[in-house]
Enzyme design. Sequence first.
Site, PDB file in Angstrom:
ATOM      1  N   ASP A 218       1.231   9.272   2.122  1.00 27.55           N
ATOM      2  CA  ASP A 218       1.115   7.961   1.482  1.00 27.55           C
ATOM      3  C   ASP A 218       1.078   8.133  -0.036  1.00 27.55           C
ATOM      4  O   ASP A 218       0.348   8.965  -0.562  1.00 27.55           O
ATOM      5  CB  ASP A 218      -0.191   7.314   1.959  1.00 27.55           C
ATOM      6  CG  ASP A 218      -0.410   5.935   1.381  1.00 27.55           C
ATOM      7  OD1 ASP A 218       0.144   4.972   1.939  1.00 27.55           O
ATOM      8  OD2 ASP A 218      -1.135   5.800   0.370  1.00 27.55           O
TER       9      ASP A 218
ATOM     10  N   TYR B 191       0.096   5.304  -8.241  1.00 29.26           N
ATOM     11  CA  TYR B 191      -0.666   6.565  -8.180  1.00 29.26           C
ATOM     12  C   TYR B 191      -0.112   7.671  -9.089  1.00 29.26           C
ATOM     13  O   TYR B 191      -0.768   8.683  -9.261  1.00 29.26           O
ATOM     14  CB  TYR B 191      -0.694   7.133  -6.749  1.00 29.26           C
ATOM     15  CG  TYR B 191      -1.310   6.254  -5.703  1.00 29.26           C
ATOM     16  CD1 TYR B 191      -2.153   5.203  -6.042  1.00 29.26           C
ATOM     17  CD2 TYR B 191      -1.065   6.479  -4.355  1.00 29.26           C
ATOM     18  CE1 TYR B 191      -2.714   4.402  -5.073  1.00 29.26           C
ATOM     19  CE2 TYR B 191      -1.624   5.689  -3.369  1.00 29.26           C
ATOM     20  CZ  TYR B 191      -2.444   4.643  -3.728  1.00 29.26           C
ATOM     21  OH  TYR B 191      -2.995   3.856  -2.770  1.00 29.26           O
TER      22      TYR B 191
ATOM     23  N   LYS C  74       4.421   2.098  -2.257  1.00 36.23           N
ATOM     24  CA  LYS C  74       4.003   0.700  -2.428  1.00 36.23           C
ATOM     25  C   LYS C  74       4.473   0.167  -3.768  1.00 36.23           C
ATOM     26  O   LYS C  74       4.490   0.906  -4.762  1.00 36.23           O
ATOM     27  CB  LYS C  74       2.468   0.583  -2.381  1.00 36.23           C
ATOM     28  CG  LYS C  74       1.830   1.411  -1.286  1.00 36.23           C
ATOM     29  CD  LYS C  74       0.332   1.231  -1.189  1.00 36.23           C
ATOM     30  CE  LYS C  74      -0.268   2.290  -0.280  1.00 36.23           C
ATOM     31  NZ  LYS C  74      -0.712   3.502  -0.978  1.00 36.23           N
TER      32      LYS C  74
ATOM     33  N   HIS D  38       1.503  -3.710  -2.556  1.00 38.31           N
ATOM     34  CA  HIS D  38       0.214  -3.027  -2.742  1.00 38.31           C
ATOM     35  C   HIS D  38      -0.976  -3.997  -2.732  1.00 38.31           C
ATOM     36  O   HIS D  38      -2.018  -3.707  -2.166  1.00 38.31           O
ATOM     37  CB  HIS D  38       0.260  -2.238  -4.055  1.00 38.31           C
ATOM     38  CG  HIS D  38      -0.692  -1.090  -4.124  1.00 38.31           C
ATOM     39  ND1 HIS D  38      -0.396   0.087  -4.767  1.00 38.31           N
ATOM     40  CD2 HIS D  38      -1.951  -0.923  -3.646  1.00 38.31           C
ATOM     41  CE1 HIS D  38      -1.423   0.923  -4.665  1.00 38.31           C
ATOM     42  NE2 HIS D  38      -2.374   0.325  -3.997  1.00 38.31           N
TER      43      HIS D  38
HETATM   44  N1  LIG Z   1      -3.613   0.559  -0.392  1.00 38.64           N
HETATM   45  C1  LIG Z   1      -4.629   0.714  -1.211  1.00 38.64           C
HETATM   46  O1  LIG Z   1      -4.985  -0.163  -2.001  1.00 38.64           O
HETATM   47  C2  LIG Z   1      -5.369   2.007  -1.186  1.00 38.64           C
HETATM   48  C3  LIG Z   1      -4.819   3.097  -0.558  1.00 38.64           C
HETATM   49  N2  LIG Z   1      -5.459   4.300  -0.547  1.00 38.64           N
HETATM   50  C4  LIG Z   1      -4.795   5.442   0.121  1.00 38.64           C
HETATM   51  O2  LIG Z   1      -5.648   6.017   1.068  1.00 38.64           O
HETATM   52  C5  LIG Z   1      -5.896   7.390   0.734  1.00 38.64           C
HETATM   53  C6  LIG Z   1      -7.287   7.791   1.151  1.00 38.64           C
HETATM   54  O3  LIG Z   1      -8.256   6.971   0.581  1.00 38.64           O
HETATM   55  P1  LIG Z   1      -9.430   7.506  -0.387  1.00 38.64           P
HETATM   56  O4  LIG Z   1      -9.967   6.340  -1.093  1.00 38.64           O
HETATM   57  O5  LIG Z   1      -8.915   8.656  -1.152  1.00 38.64           O
HETATM   58  O6  LIG Z   1     -10.609   7.908   0.594  1.00 38.64           O
HETATM   59  P2  LIG Z   1     -10.987   8.937   1.751  1.00 38.64           P
HETATM   60  O7  LIG Z   1     -11.859   8.149   2.649  1.00 38.64           O
HETATM   61  O8  LIG Z   1      -9.814   9.614   2.352  1.00 38.64           O
HETATM   62  O9  LIG Z   1     -11.900   9.989   0.975  1.00 38.64           O
HETATM   63  C7  LIG Z   1     -11.384  10.915   0.086  1.00 38.64           C
HETATM   64  C8  LIG Z   1     -12.537  11.778  -0.450  1.00 38.64           C
HETATM   65  O10 LIG Z   1     -13.200  12.442   0.623  1.00 38.64           O
HETATM   66  C9  LIG Z   1     -13.214  13.858   0.383  1.00 38.64           C
HETATM   67  N3  LIG Z   1     -13.059  14.509   1.702  1.00 38.64           N
HETATM   68  C10 LIG Z   1     -11.975  14.507   2.524  1.00 38.64           C
HETATM   69  N4  LIG Z   1     -12.220  15.186   3.662  1.00 38.64           N
HETATM   70  C11 LIG Z   1     -13.500  15.620   3.564  1.00 38.64           C
HETATM   71  C12 LIG Z   1     -14.337  16.400   4.419  1.00 38.64           C
HETATM   72  N5  LIG Z   1     -13.896  16.853   5.609  1.00 38.64           N
HETATM   73  N6  LIG Z   1     -15.597  16.670   4.004  1.00 38.64           N
HETATM   74  C13 LIG Z   1     -16.050  16.239   2.806  1.00 38.64           C
HETATM   75  N7  LIG Z   1     -15.302  15.507   1.952  1.00 38.64           N
HETATM   76  C14 LIG Z   1     -14.043  15.198   2.324  1.00 38.64           C
HETATM   77  C15 LIG Z   1     -12.045  14.127  -0.542  1.00 38.64           C
HETATM   78  O11 LIG Z   1     -12.275  15.255  -1.357  1.00 38.64           O
HETATM   79  P3  LIG Z   1     -11.336  16.590  -1.316  1.00 38.64           P
HETATM   80  O12 LIG Z   1      -9.952  16.193  -1.717  1.00 38.64           O
HETATM   81  O13 LIG Z   1     -12.000  17.482  -2.300  1.00 38.64           O
HETATM   82  O14 LIG Z   1     -11.414  17.117   0.095  1.00 38.64           O
HETATM   83  C16 LIG Z   1     -12.039  12.846  -1.386  1.00 38.64           C
HETATM   84  O15 LIG Z   1     -13.009  12.924  -2.422  1.00 38.64           O
HETATM   85  C17 LIG Z   1      -5.598   7.470  -0.765  1.00 38.64           C
HETATM   86  O16 LIG Z   1      -5.301   8.779  -1.173  1.00 38.64           O
HETATM   87  C18 LIG Z   1      -4.418   6.525  -0.881  1.00 38.64           C
HETATM   88  O17 LIG Z   1      -3.227   7.190  -0.498  1.00 38.64           O
HETATM   89  C19 LIG Z   1      -6.710   4.423  -1.104  1.00 38.64           C
HETATM   90  C20 LIG Z   1      -7.310   3.373  -1.756  1.00 38.64           C
HETATM   91  C21 LIG Z   1      -6.681   2.081  -1.863  1.00 38.64           C
HETATM   92  O1  LIG Z   2      -6.382  -1.868  -9.812  1.00 41.79           O
HETATM   93  C1  LIG Z   2      -7.184  -1.812  -8.952  1.00 41.79           C
HETATM   94  C2  LIG Z   2      -7.664  -0.609  -8.242  1.00 41.79           C
HETATM   95  O2  LIG Z   2      -7.474   0.494  -9.033  1.00 41.79           O
HETATM   96  C3  LIG Z   2      -6.918  -0.502  -6.941  1.00 41.79           C
HETATM   97  O3  LIG Z   2      -5.697  -1.054  -7.128  1.00 41.79           O
HETATM   98  C4  LIG Z   2      -6.732   0.838  -6.343  1.00 41.79           C
HETATM   99  O4  LIG Z   2      -7.894   1.232  -5.704  1.00 41.79           O
HETATM  100  C5  LIG Z   2      -5.564   0.833  -5.383  1.00 41.79           C
HETATM  101  O5  LIG Z   2      -5.659  -0.194  -4.479  1.00 41.79           O
HETATM  102  C6  LIG Z   2      -5.294   2.142  -4.666  1.00 41.79           C
HETATM  103  O6  LIG Z   2      -4.435   2.113  -3.857  1.00 41.79           O
HETATM  104  O7  LIG Z   2      -5.904   3.159  -4.984  1.00 41.79           O
END
Ligand SMILES: NC(=O)C1=CN([C@@H]2O[C@H](COP(=O)(O)OP(=O)(O)OC[C@H]3O[C@@H](n4cnc5c(N)ncnc54)[C@H](OP(=O)(O)O)[C@@H]3O)[C@@H](O)[C@H]2O)C=CC1
Ligand SMILES: O=C[C@H](O)[C@@H](O)[C@@H](O)[C@H](O)C(=O)O
Length: 308
Positions: free
Chosen positions: A53, A58, A88, A121
Amino acid sequence: MAAQIIPTVTLNSVDAKSMPVLGLGTGGFPPSPPEVVIKAVLDAIELGYRMFDTAAFYQTEEALGEAICQAVSLGLIKSRDEVFLTSKVWCNDTQADRILPALQKTLQIMKLEYLDQYLVHWPVSLKPEANPFALKPDDVLPLDLKSVWTAMEECQKLGLTKSIGVSNFSSKKVADILAFAKIPPAIVQVEFNPAWQQGKLKEFCEAKGIKVAAFSPLGAAGAFWGTKGVLGSEVALRWAYEQGVVVVMKSFNKDRLKQNQEIFDWELSAEESKKIAQIPQSRANRGDNFVFENGPIKSVEDLWDGEL
Ligand SMILES: NC(=O)C1=CN([C@@H]2O[C@H](COP(=O)(O)OP(=O)(O)OC[C@H]3O[C@@H](n4cnc5c(N)ncnc54)[C@H](OP(=O)(O)O)[C@@H]3O)[C@@H](O)[C@H]2O)C=CC1
Ligand SMILES: O=C[C@H](O)[C@@H](O)[C@@H](O)[C@H](O)C(=O)O
């Protein structure tokens, strides 16, 4: 070491390949350097991950595309067709005439002929030149959902993406799309974890044959219950999988990538599931930055249609 097979689900888009139920997200702030993203994606592919993703927002599209090229060169996969790639369109481009050029730019940056999934997004439209980190009230424009969705449909018809969907949409806004869509959304990607369980949206999407994808499945960085401590990561991921959603997790650490994959050969007990169902609920990724009293999105309730 044999790569772990991750189960897949079928999407409602006839053009799409089946989608792995667990994949690696590359979002995060500040953006990770390209070499870190490339290594993480190669590690993940080696371990058996096949879904990735990204988003224009990003700044990881290029690194992800490069990692896929390298994975093919290294023989980890035979071709790009073996992976499921999502990107996205950012809010600066959620206007009808900007969607197709935005996708074309993403494809160019990623060196791809097609995406497997392209998502809106946020249900937000910003002035093209607006700085998303310092928004002013007049940077936020009214969103013309119908024309934006029609442009998304056009992207799929042109074969530039095999499926289309939305992210950070309420069930009300997904219903609005269904009222005029010729191609229904295949997926709705939303915050989804034990602290924000999305009961209403999940039920709605299930009834309409739309898949839900869980972002921040371990709890968003800003979540009140913390990122890593409260529940074991495998428990949170297994719980999301048992909810029937597709899980988009981020770890750039190979040991944790491996650990996060080990969720397919055991189950949560009824007692454990019951305890998780009782966890207090709170949305972490609220989109407050898009809200201005004198802009088109007047409150977070407005943005989420009260689904808070
Ligand atoms: N559509 C949207 O608006 C959004 C989409 N996303 C997407 O979703 C993805 C994931 O979401 P995100 O918010 O990053 O959250 P996550 O819930 O995936 O958490 C990520 C964090 O957890 C840590 N982590 C992962 N596995 C473990 C483990 N086994 N033990 C301890 N810590 C762990 C990672 O650190 P480390 O890397 O050091 O392991 C990182 O700091 C994003 O990368 C993005 O692609 C996210 C937010 C918004
Ligand atoms: O601008 C607002 C925020 O940064 C939000 O857009 C992000 O958390 C995003 O949804 C993501 O995918 O990580």
